[in-house]
Motif scaffolding. Structure first.
Motif, PDB file in Angstrom:
ATOM      1  N   UNK A 274       0.831  -1.210   0.000  1.00 14.08           N
ATOM      2  CA  UNK A 274       0.000   0.000   0.000  1.00 14.08           C
ATOM      3  C   UNK A 274       0.862   1.256   0.000  1.00 14.08           C
ATOM      4  N   UNK A 275       2.084   1.119   0.514  1.00 12.23           N
ATOM      5  CA  UNK A 275       3.003   2.257   0.566  1.00 12.23           C
ATOM      6  C   UNK A 275       3.942   2.252  -0.637  1.00 12.23           C
ATOM      7  N   UNK A 276       4.619   1.120  -0.875  1.00 13.33           N
ATOM      8  CA  UNK A 276       5.667   1.164  -1.897  1.00 13.33           C
ATOM      9  C   UNK A 276       5.128   1.188  -3.324  1.00 13.33           C
ATOM     10  N   UNK A 277       3.848   0.953  -3.498  1.00  8.85           N
ATOM     11  CA  UNK A 277       3.263   1.059  -4.831  1.00  8.85           C
ATOM     12  C   UNK A 277       2.763   2.463  -5.151  1.00  8.85           C
ATOM     13  N   UNK A 278       2.858   3.363  -4.183  1.00  4.14           N
ATOM     14  CA  UNK A 278       2.435   4.744  -4.429  1.00  4.14           C
ATOM     15  C   UNK A 278       3.491   5.485  -5.246  1.00  4.14           C
ATOM     16  N   UNK A 279       3.067   6.385  -6.140  1.00  6.60           N
ATOM     17  CA  UNK A 279       4.025   7.191  -6.902  1.00  6.60           C
ATOM     18  C   UNK A 279       4.926   7.992  -5.962  1.00  6.60           C
ATOM     19  N   UNK A 280       6.203   8.036  -6.267  1.00  4.01           N
ATOM     20  CA  UNK A 280       7.126   8.830  -5.473  1.00  4.01           C
ATOM     21  C   UNK A 280       7.690   8.136  -4.247  1.00  4.01           C
ATOM     22  N   UNK A 281       7.340   6.875  -4.043  1.00  4.37           N
ATOM     23  CA  UNK A 281       7.880   6.156  -2.882  1.00  4.37           C
ATOM     24  C   UNK A 281       9.401   6.088  -2.950  1.00  4.37           C
ATOM     25  N   UNK A 282      10.045   6.397  -1.835  1.00  8.52           N
ATOM     26  CA  UNK A 282      11.511   6.387  -1.740  1.00  8.52           C
ATOM     27  C   UNK A 282      11.915   5.321  -0.723  1.00  8.52           C
ATOM     28  N   UNK A 283      12.447   4.187  -1.161  1.00 11.23           N
ATOM     29  CA  UNK A 283      12.776   3.100  -0.228  1.00 11.23           C
ATOM     30  C   UNK A 283      13.850   3.471   0.783  1.00 11.23           C
ATOM     31  N   UNK A 284      14.810   4.292   0.379  1.00 12.98           N
ATOM     32  CA  UNK A 284      15.869   4.684   1.311  1.00 12.98           C
ATOM     33  C   UNK A 284      15.308   5.587   2.402  1.00 12.98           C
ATOM     34  N   UNK A 285      14.497   6.544   2.019  1.00 15.71           N
ATOM     35  CA  UNK A 285      13.879   7.436   3.002  1.00 15.71           C
ATOM     36  C   UNK A 285      12.982   6.649   3.953  1.00 15.71           C
ATOM     37  N   UNK A 286      12.244   5.666   3.424  1.00 19.03           N
ATOM     38  CA  UNK A 286      11.366   4.847   4.263  1.00 19.03           C
ATOM     39  C   UNK A 286      12.174   4.048   5.279  1.00 19.03           C
ATOM     40  N   UNK A 287      13.296   3.495   4.834  1.00 19.66           N
ATOM     41  CA  UNK A 287      14.143   2.705   5.736  1.00 19.66           C
ATOM     42  C   UNK A 287      14.739   3.588   6.831  1.00 19.66           C
ATOM     43  N   UNK A 288      15.165   4.790   6.463  1.00 19.69           N
ATOM     44  CA  UNK A 288      15.741   5.709   7.450  1.00 19.69           C
ATOM     45  C   UNK A 288      14.704   6.147   8.470  1.00 19.69           C
ATOM     46  N   UNK A 289      13.531   6.504   7.993  1.00 18.12           N
ATOM     47  CA  UNK A 289      12.478   6.970   8.893  1.00 18.12           C
ATOM     48  C   UNK A 289      12.046   5.873   9.858  1.00 18.12           C
ATOM     49  N   UNK A 290      11.915   4.659   9.348  1.00 17.18           N
ATOM     50  CA  UNK A 290      11.499   3.530  10.189  1.00 17.18           C
ATOM     51  C   UNK A 290      12.544   3.223  11.254  1.00 17.18           C
ATOM     52  N   UNK A 291      13.806   3.231  10.857  1.00 18.57           N
ATOM     53  CA  UNK A 291      14.872   2.937  11.826  1.00 18.57           C
ATOM     54  C   UNK A 291      14.923   3.990  12.914  1.00 18.57           C
ATOM     55  N   UNK A 292      14.770   5.247  12.551  1.00 17.37           N
ATOM     56  CA  UNK A 292      14.809   6.318  13.551  1.00 17.37           C
ATOM     57  C   UNK A 292      13.700   6.143  14.579  1.00 17.37           C
ATOM     58  N   UNK A 293      12.509   5.799  14.120  1.00 15.14           N
ATOM     59  CA  UNK A 293      11.379   5.628  15.032  1.00 15.14           C
ATOM     60  C   UNK A 293      11.592   4.439  15.969  1.00 15.14           C
ATOM     61  N   UNK A 294      12.039   3.318  15.421  1.00 15.29           N
ATOM     62  CA  UNK A 294      12.187   2.114  16.236  1.00 15.29           C
ATOM     63  C   UNK A 294      13.398   2.188  17.158  1.00 15.29           C
ATOM     64  N   UNK A 295      14.525   2.646  16.632  1.00 22.06           N
ATOM     65  CA  UNK A 295      15.735   2.748  17.467  1.00 22.06           C
ATOM     66  C   UNK A 295      15.520   3.756  18.589  1.00 22.06           C
ATOM     67  N   UNK A 296      14.820   4.846  18.292  1.00 24.02           N
ATOM     68  CA  UNK A 296      14.539   5.829  19.332  1.00 24.02           C
ATOM     69  C   UNK A 296      13.689   5.264  20.446  1.00 24.02           C
ATOM     70  N   UNK A 297      12.682   4.468  20.084  1.00 27.30           N
ATOM     71  CA  UNK A 297      11.825   3.851  21.090  1.00 27.30           C
ATOM     72  C   UNK A 297      12.583   2.781  21.873  1.00 27.30           C
ATOM     73  N   UNK A 298      13.376   1.989  21.166  1.00 26.74           N
ATOM     74  CA  UNK A 298      14.120   0.917  21.819  1.00 26.74           C
ATOM     75  C   UNK A 298      15.114   1.474  22.842  1.00 26.74           C
ATOM     76  N   UNK A 299      15.670   2.628  22.551  1.00 29.91           N
ATOM     77  CA  UNK A 299      16.634   3.247  23.462  1.00 29.91           C
ATOM     78  C   UNK A 299      15.998   3.703  24.774  1.00 29.91           C
ATOM     79  N   UNK A 300      14.678   3.865  24.773  1.00 26.37           N
ATOM     80  CA  UNK A 300      13.969   4.326  25.970  1.00 26.37           C
ATOM     81  C   UNK A 300      13.483   3.183  26.866  1.00 26.37           C
ATOM     82  N   UNK A 301      13.680   1.956  26.410  1.00 21.03           N
ATOM     83  CA  UNK A 301      13.231   0.806  27.195  1.00 21.03           C
ATOM     84  C   UNK A 301      14.236   0.546  28.320  1.00 21.03           C
ATOM     85  N   UNK A 302      13.743   0.522  29.519  1.00 23.49           N
ATOM     86  CA  UNK A 302      14.605   0.310  30.688  1.00 23.49           C
ATOM     87  C   UNK A 302      14.805  -1.184  30.904  1.00 23.49           C
TER      88      UNK A 302
END
Length: 302
Positions: A274-302
């Protein structure tokens, strides 16, 4: 059959232990990216990109039209990929395959061939500890009662081939498929009773149905060999998948719950079609954005 299953339990450890062991040594899950979301990139470029972003592992998509579709993923290309994975220190815990448990006779034969081909790719990528396979199940939620007996029979035939190939298939519940809940998924697996058939956990499909995160993890994580992660909006009737961090999932809560249940294996971003078939999808940008969100959350887990 019992001897073969015992062998799978003891000798192979469900063929997923290397990624699990490394992640466990680090004290938490390892973040990965499924190359299902990088169809337009050459394999060497996709692997380099994932490593540079900071992912620890990747999933290869063996689906038709992808760079690693078995019929076009040559022996030389497989050797080069193995060398590049090692050089980049990327692990390969899983291979995505596209199959359905509600297929007709032709589709059933195709699924068995798909498993055989994927198992060969797995051995070529890591003969000592081949990556497992993961797939959804097909069908529709409303047809579950009519289709479940046939799905069991097809899954038994999958299990026979997978056991012969000495690997594992981790199947996933999907909001739009006949197997759409933890209970249905566990029922299906329990009818087959094969250690070669295990679980892929993807909370996004449960969140859309209002299924509690903690309850779904409690039911499924003991059988889970692989995790997909993505976000979503809407409900089971009308939904849109999103990148991690773009929706309503609380990933600090998510990773805290994984820690509570002792899961230390791969957590792999799956970018929906549903995302990667949309016009203008950027796989590198998607990978970077996803990693930032997950790594940021993981760093907050005590």
């Amino acid at each position: 059959m019992i001897t073969r299953r015992h062998f799978l339990h003891t000798a192979l450890g469900f063929a997923a232990l290397p990624s699990f062991a490394r992640a466990a040594a680090a004290g938490g899950p390892s973040l990965g990216f499924s190359l299902y979301g990088m169809k337009t990139l050459a394999l060497n470029e996709a692997l380099k990109t994932c490593a540079e972003i900071g992912y620890s592992n990747v999933e290869l998509a063996l689906n038709a039209g992808f760079p690693t579709e078995p019929k076009s993923f040559s022996a030389d290309a497989r050797k080069e990929a193995v060398q590049q994975l090692a050089a980049l220190k990327l692990e390969l815990p899983c291979l995505m395959v596209n199959m359905s448990l509600t297929a007709d006779d032709k589709g059933r034969a195709l699924a068995l061939q798909t498993i055989t081909d994927a198992a060969q790719v797995a051995r070529d990528m890591n003969a000592a500890q081949p990556p497992i396979m993961e797939t959804v199940c097909g069908g529709k939620p409303a047809t579950w009662e009519q289709q479940k007996a046939g799905m069991v029979e097809q899954l038994k035939s999958w299990a026979e081939v997978v056991e012969k190939e000495k690997t594992v298939i981790a199947i996933k519940a999907h909001v739009g498929s006949a197997v759409n809940s933890p209970e249905r998924l566990l029922w299906l697996i329990d009818q087959v009773k094969s250690p070669a058939i295990q679980v892929t956990y993807d909370y996004s499909h449960f969140e859309l149905q209002g299924i509690d995160m903690e309850e779904s993890m409690k039911l499924l994580l003991p059988r889970t060999k692989f995790i997909h992660v993505k976000d979503s909006t809407g409900d089971a009737a009308k939904f849109q998948f999103l990148l991690p961090g773009e929706g309503r999932t609380d990933y600090v809560k998510y990773f805290t719950a994984l820690k509570k249940h002792g899961y230390t294996g791969p957590v792999v971003v799956e970018v929906s079609g549903q995302i990667f078939n949309k016009p203008g999808y950027d796989p590198v940008a998607a990978a970077k954005k996803s990693h930032a969100a997950l790594a940021g959350a993981l760093a907050k887990v005590v």
